[in-house]
Scaffold this motif. Structure first.
Motif, PDB file in Angstrom:
ATOM      1  N   ARG A  24      32.532  47.200  41.106  1.00  0.00           N
ATOM      2  CA  ARG A  24      33.170  46.759  39.879  1.00  0.00           C
ATOM      3  C   ARG A  24      32.106  46.291  38.896  1.00  0.00           C
ATOM      4  NH1 ARG A  24      36.163  41.583  42.626  1.00  0.00           N
ATOM      5  NH2 ARG A  24      34.358  40.203  42.827  1.00  0.00           N
ATOM      6  N   CYS A  25      32.426  46.397  37.650  1.00  0.00           N
ATOM      7  CA  CYS A  25      31.495  45.977  36.604  1.00  0.00           C
ATOM      8  C   CYS A  25      31.495  44.460  36.533  1.00  0.00           C
ATOM      9  CB  CYS A  25      31.924  46.588  35.274  1.00  0.00           C
ATOM     10  SG  CYS A  25      30.931  46.087  33.881  1.00  0.00           S
ATOM     11  N   TYR A  34      34.577  41.350  35.205  1.00  0.00           N
ATOM     12  CA  TYR A  34      35.145  40.233  35.934  1.00  0.00           C
ATOM     13  C   TYR A  34      34.716  38.888  35.356  1.00  0.00           C
ATOM     14  CZ  TYR A  34      37.596  43.063  39.212  1.00  0.00           C
ATOM     15  OH  TYR A  34      38.507  43.938  39.743  1.00  0.00           O
ATOM     16  N   ALA A  64      39.019  53.359  36.025  1.00  0.00           N
ATOM     17  CA  ALA A  64      38.426  53.610  37.347  1.00  0.00           C
ATOM     18  C   ALA A  64      37.590  54.878  37.263  1.00  0.00           C
ATOM     19  CB  ALA A  64      39.518  53.759  38.409  1.00  0.00           C
ATOM     20  N   VAL A 124      32.719  45.800  45.972  1.00  0.00           N
ATOM     21  CA  VAL A 124      34.093  45.417  46.288  1.00  0.00           C
ATOM     22  C   VAL A 124      34.376  45.882  47.711  1.00  0.00           C
ATOM     23  CG1 VAL A 124      36.522  45.660  45.688  1.00  0.00           C
ATOM     24  CG2 VAL A 124      34.788  45.702  43.882  1.00  0.00           C
ATOM     25  N   LYS A 128      36.977  48.827  35.770  1.00  0.00           N
ATOM     26  CA  LYS A 128      37.534  47.852  36.715  1.00  0.00           C
ATOM     27  C   LYS A 128      37.148  48.214  38.136  1.00  0.00           C
ATOM     28  CE  LYS A 128      41.829  45.386  37.705  1.00  0.00           C
ATOM     29  NZ  LYS A 128      43.290  45.305  37.436  1.00  0.00           N
ATOM     30  N   LEU A 129      36.898  49.507  38.354  1.00  0.00           N
ATOM     31  CA  LEU A 129      36.523  49.978  39.689  1.00  0.00           C
ATOM     32  C   LEU A 129      35.723  51.264  39.571  1.00  0.00           C
ATOM     33  CD1 LEU A 129      37.132  49.451  42.825  1.00  0.00           C
ATOM     34  CD2 LEU A 129      38.786  51.310  42.578  1.00  0.00           C
ATOM     35  N   ALA A 152      43.292  48.289  43.080  1.00  0.00           N
ATOM     36  CA  ALA A 152      42.660  47.705  41.894  1.00  0.00           C
ATOM     37  C   ALA A 152      43.576  47.783  40.674  1.00  0.00           C
ATOM     38  CB  ALA A 152      41.346  48.432  41.600  1.00  0.00           C
TER      39      ALA A 152
END
Length: 500
Positions: free
Chosen positions: A472-473, A477, A244, A425, A335-336, A151
């Motif tokens: 992931r949020c 994205y 993350a 994900v 992001k993760l 990621a």
């Protein structure tokens, strides 16, 4: 007494005390052990212990303390924390049931426990022993780190939040992996959360040494706090950082609530009178592990009461604390986020629901240690008593906010995280390959990994024990897609479609 159980195509099984389990009930006449109890073979003793545990738990659930006491006395003659698998697990379930009874007299319970020393350092030690004895958490860490590396590809500033920063080995491995990136290592910042300052200081020292050795720009941000008291503002996520979040066996503790309606009594397990007694069926089978005994419908003669039985899909128990916490994490735009949790339902509303689920789950963990570690091992005994035993006690003996071990299955966590605005994900093939190689290095074919809906479950034999899922949020994205105008994203975002 000369009755026999006949298996098709095999010789008959001769007369055994097990044939009378269905006729036995806990009563004063059984208060003292019959001589034949001492002569039972290991498998027969295991079956009888399960029979006694279920009967005793039924009496505890309905408040029949006289018969519960008789059951506990009988079990005490057969159970042992130093015996075989079933003897060990029975010892800890018996202790949990006794503790639940004592909680009915708060003064007595407090007096008996007033001099016990609750050592955080011992808890950390025993978790590290479990980490070393069994590969489950090592596998989760390998999968988590690989998901983070993938990621964060191309990112120059990486921020990782560890919701329970007690195992520096995970981040040492990540630092080493990031140092080998073709584009060079990023500036790495790790925020570690733990209730003990000394643990964070030791972790900071270890990680700083590794980062300096590999010439990686590194910062460690310690936050001394319990997870349920965490001020998310203190996490200090900076503009331009790719974030993350790692959660290993933490989120379930936030399901505890003060406002649930408690009851002194739980519905008992109803006896299924329409089936052949399960102990007779199991007696005809060749079983190798306690997990096998339970999976072969050992408790099929017991079924949840009508109040707890349901054929509908699993419901999502309400918990304002976890909802608010997940909403706060979503607000950080990670992001993760990688989540590891126990794969079992120990958040049932009744004692009997939780006891049966806990028997299945911990039977597999005890079987795992029985197959891989000597019975005389002090490390094994510490893990069983101080980790498994304390978790069993919390699941069985506690209610309300005190009951922290509210493990839930992956399907429930998927619902929770999806409702909080996170999208799944899929974990990469390479991450799964690394995990399988790690399991193979243990030289025991009982450890397995299975894929479920883009997530992974880590198993002992065929029993799933831990799940790892990656998220992931959605907002992150959506923003990224709008900025680059690379593709159009539906409001619900399908993580598989968007990864293509």
């Amino acid at each position: 007494m000369a009755g026999m159980v006949q298996d098709e195509g095999s010789s008959s099984v001769t007369s055994s005390p097990l044939q009378f389990f269905s006729l036995m009930s806990l009563s004063p006449s059984l208060g003292s052990p019959y001589p034949w109890l001492r002569e039972l073979k290991s498998e027969e003793r295991g079956l009888y212990l399960i029979h006694l545990l279920l009967s005793c738990a039924n009496h505890v659930a309905t408040g029949n303390l006289e018969h519960a006491n008789i059951g506990l006395e009988q079990i005490s003659h057969l159970a042992s924390p130093e015996g075989d698998t079933m003897q060990r697990i029975a010892a800890y379930f018996t202790e949990a049931l006794a503790d639940r009874i004592l909680k009915a007299w708060p003064g007595l319970h407090r007096a008996l426990n007033s001099t016990k020393l609750a050592s955080i350092s011992e808890g950390i030690l025993v978790r590290r022993l479990f980490f070393e004895l069994c590969p489950f958490l090592k596998v989760a860490i390998v999968i988590t780190n690989q998901a983070i590396i993938e990621a964060m590809e191309g990112e120059k500033m990486v921020h990782i939040i560890d919701l329970h920063c007690a195992e520096p080995a995970q981040w040492v491995a990540l630092i080493q992996a990031l140092s080998a990136r073709p584009e060079g290592p990023p500036h790495l910042r790790i925020t570690g959360i733990h209730e003990q300052k000394e643990v964070l200081e030791q972790t900071a020292l270890r990680l700083t040494e590794e980062a300096e050795k590999l010439d990686i720009p590194f910062q460690f941000n310690p936050i001394v706090s319990k997870l349920d008291n965490l001020d998310v503002e203190s996490l200090r996520v900076k503009t331009g950082e790719a974030l993350a979040i790692s959660s290993v066996l933490q989120l379930h503790s936030l399901l505890a609530t003060n406002d649930e309606t408690l009851s002194k009594k739980s519905p008992p397990l109803a006896r299924n009178t329409n089936s052949v007694h399960p102990l007779h069926r199991v007696l005809q089978m060749n079983q190798s592990t306690l997990g096998d005994l339970l999976e072969k419908d050992l408790v099929n003669g017991y079924s949840p009461s009508p109040d707890s039985a349901s054929s509908s899909p699993p419901s999502l128990p309400a918990s304002a604390k976890i909802e608010n916490f997940l909403a706060a994490l979503w607000g950080l735009s990670p992001k993760l986020m990688v989540v590891t949790e126990q794969e079992s339902n120990h958040n049932g509303s009744t004692l009997m629901e939780r006891l049966l689920e806990a028997l299945y789950f911990y039977a597999s963990l005890f079987d795992c240690l029985e197959s891989t570690v000597s019975r005389a091992s002090m490390e094994r005994m510490k893990v069983e008593k101080m980790l498994f035993g304390e978790e069993i006690k919390n699941i069985i003996a506690c209610e309300g906010a005190e009951r922290k071990e509210r493990h839930e299955k992956l399907e429930i966590w998927i619902q929770r995280l999806d409702s909080a605005g996170f999208g799944r994900v899929p974990l990469s093939y390479y991450g799964q390959l690394q995990a399988r190689r790690l399991l193979q290095s243990y030289g025991c074919d009982g450890y397995k990994i299975k894929e479920e809906n883009g997530c992974l479950v880590i198993c002992w034999q065929e029993r799933a024990l831990f799940s790892v899922s990656s998220w992931r949020c959605r907002r992150f994205y959506l923003h990224r897609a709008a900025k680059h105008e690379a593709f159009i994203i539906d409001a619900t975002i399908n993580p598989i479609e968007n990864s293509r």
